[in-house]
Design a protein around this motif. Structure first.
Motif, short mmCIF file in Angstrom:
data_model
loop_
_atom_site.label_atom_id
_atom_site.label_comp_id
_atom_site.label_asym_id
_atom_site.label_seq_id
_atom_site.Cartn_x
_atom_site.Cartn_y
_atom_site.Cartn_z
N ILE A 1 0.09 2.12 -5.38
CA ILE A 1 -0.49 3.38 -5.85
C ILE A 1 -1.24 3.18 -7.17
N THR A 2 -2.44 3.74 -7.22
CA THR A 2 -3.20 3.84 -8.46
C THR A 2 -3.65 5.29 -8.62
N ASP A 3 -3.98 5.69 -9.86
CA ASP A 3 -4.31 7.09 -10.07
C ASP A 3 -5.68 7.45 -9.51
N GLU A 4 -6.53 6.47 -9.31
CA GLU A 4 -7.82 6.63 -8.66
C GLU A 4 -8.07 5.37 -7.84
N PRO A 5 -9.07 5.38 -6.92
CA PRO A 5 -9.37 4.14 -6.21
C PRO A 5 -9.61 2.99 -7.18
N GLU A 6 -9.02 1.86 -6.89
CA GLU A 6 -9.13 0.70 -7.78
C GLU A 6 -10.16 -0.27 -7.20
N VAL A 7 -11.32 -0.35 -7.83
CA VAL A 7 -12.41 -1.18 -7.33
C VAL A 7 -12.52 -2.44 -8.18
N ARG A 8 -12.26 -3.58 -7.56
CA ARG A 8 -12.45 -4.87 -8.21
C ARG A 8 -13.51 -5.65 -7.43
N HIS A 9 -13.90 -6.78 -7.95
CA HIS A 9 -15.00 -7.52 -7.31
C HIS A 9 -14.60 -8.10 -5.96
N ASN A 10 -13.29 -8.22 -5.70
CA ASN A 10 -12.84 -8.85 -4.46
C ASN A 10 -11.95 -7.96 -3.58
N ARG A 11 -11.61 -6.77 -4.06
CA ARG A 11 -10.75 -5.87 -3.29
C ARG A 11 -10.91 -4.44 -3.79
N ILE A 12 -10.52 -3.48 -2.91
CA ILE A 12 -10.54 -2.06 -3.27
C ILE A 12 -9.24 -1.45 -2.76
N GLY A 13 -8.45 -0.91 -3.68
CA GLY A 13 -7.21 -0.24 -3.32
C GLY A 13 -7.42 1.27 -3.27
N ILE A 14 -6.97 1.91 -2.18
CA ILE A 14 -7.22 3.35 -2.03
C ILE A 14 -5.95 4.15 -1.78
N ASP A 15 -4.79 3.61 -2.17
CA ASP A 15 -3.57 4.41 -2.08
C ASP A 15 -3.42 5.19 -3.38
N THR A 16 -3.73 6.48 -3.33
CA THR A 16 -3.61 7.34 -4.51
C THR A 16 -2.33 8.17 -4.47
N GLY A 17 -1.34 7.74 -3.72
CA GLY A 17 -0.01 8.32 -3.79
C GLY A 17 0.10 9.73 -3.25
N ALA A 18 -0.40 9.95 -2.05
CA ALA A 18 -0.49 11.31 -1.50
C ALA A 18 0.83 12.07 -1.59
N TYR A 19 1.95 11.41 -1.32
CA TYR A 19 3.23 12.13 -1.25
C TYR A 19 3.71 12.59 -2.61
N VAL A 20 3.20 11.99 -3.71
CA VAL A 20 3.65 12.37 -5.04
C VAL A 20 2.54 12.96 -5.90
N THR A 21 1.29 12.53 -5.68
CA THR A 21 0.17 13.04 -6.49
C THR A 21 -0.57 14.17 -5.80
N ASN A 22 -0.29 14.41 -4.53
CA ASN A 22 -0.97 15.45 -3.73
C ASN A 22 -2.44 15.13 -3.49
N THR A 23 -2.82 13.88 -3.57
CA THR A 23 -4.20 13.47 -3.31
C THR A 23 -4.23 12.32 -2.32
N LEU A 24 -4.95 12.53 -1.23
CA LEU A 24 -5.14 11.50 -0.20
C LEU A 24 -6.59 11.06 -0.25
N THR A 25 -6.81 9.76 -0.23
CA THR A 25 -8.15 9.20 -0.47
C THR A 25 -8.63 8.35 0.70
#
Length: 261
Positions: free
Chosen positions: A213-237
């Motif tokens: 989980i990250t607070d926003e999408p995490e964009v790096r040069h080699n990967r992108i993480g899009i788990d914004t913690g829907a069950y706890v932050t109320n945001t699905l990405t």
């Protein structure tokens, strides 16, 4: 596990022009974790965004962890299956789906499954909370096997380890650095954090993943993480990809649905 958002431009290195094949469009959705309300909103947002962007061969990829923690895992599984009958959807198995399938066969695994959100999954399949609260582990094991339909388990058994499209690799947790993509181990694809998250080298593809989980999408040069913690932050990405373009879509429980290019 929460990680502080890293530079959206990809850290120290310039972002390589990873691409989806011409004529195709891809949407990937992060960890839903039983949040049917957010999932329904995000489906509507993806469908509207796809229609507005014009003709393309569109594929949707759900990155795993559809279940556990949130209140309606059963509803998410049913809605995901329904969506797949309307358009091309690929399903990737997360560590929570893996635990569910193993918990059906093994009581020791069931203990961990219940501790990390599986209890909510059982309730979503209609098990009485008063009965569940008073049941011992053997009884809970019986209730799980009776309550979750075989068709749902068969559906989940069919989820994939990872999916490759163009220059992108879609996976639940990540991959083992410095190991060829075709040699990646199932355990790493569903569970890994380090050394994947801190790896600064080339994975051989841009990895789109959830799990951490990250607070926003995490964009790096080699990967992108899009788990914004829907069950706890109320945001699905979700992320949208076409050619070398990228954009993000999100749904929130406050009915605030947004799109950012």
């Amino acid at each position: 596990m929460f990680l502080k958002l890293r530079n959206l431009l990809g850290g120290r290195r310039p972002v390589r022009d990873f691409a989806i094949p011409a004529g195709e469009r891809v949407y990937a959705v992060g960890d839903i974790h039983g949040r049917l309300d957010l999932f329904e909103d995000l489906i509507a947002t993806i469908e509207a965004d796809n229609a507005a962007r014009g003709s393309a061969v569109t594929t949707v990829i759900l990155l795993g962890d559809l279940i556990d923690r949130g209140p309606d895992s059963a509803g998410v599984v049913a809605r995901a299956r329904e969506w797949s009958r309307q358009r091309q959807v690929h399903f990737i198995m997360g560590n929570h789906e893996e635990m569910l399938l193993q918990a059906r066969e093994d009581i020791d695994t069931l203990r961990g499954f219940l501790k990390f959100g599986g209890y909510e999954t059982l309730l979503s399949y209609g098990i009485d909370p008063d009965i569940a609260a008073g049941a011992d582990i053997e009884e809970l094991h019986r209730l799980l096997r009776e309550a979750i339909p075989e068709e749902d388990c068969t559906f989940i058994y069919g989820f994939k380890k990872h999916v490759s499209i163009g220059d992108y690799l879609f996976v639940h947790a990540g991959i083992r650095p410095d190991m060829p993509l075709h040699h990646q181990q199932t355990k790493d694809c569903r569970w890994i954090r380090e050394p994947f998250l801190s790896h600064d080298g080339d994975f051989g593809a841009c990895v789109i993943h959830g799990h951490t989980i990250t607070d926003e999408p995490e964009v790096r040069h080699n990967r992108i993480g899009i788990d914004t913690g829907a069950y706890v932050t109320n945001t699905l990405t979700a992320i949208g990809l076409e050619g070398t373009q990228r954009w993000f879509l999100s749904a929130s429980s406050a009915d605030e649905i947004s799109a950012a290019a």
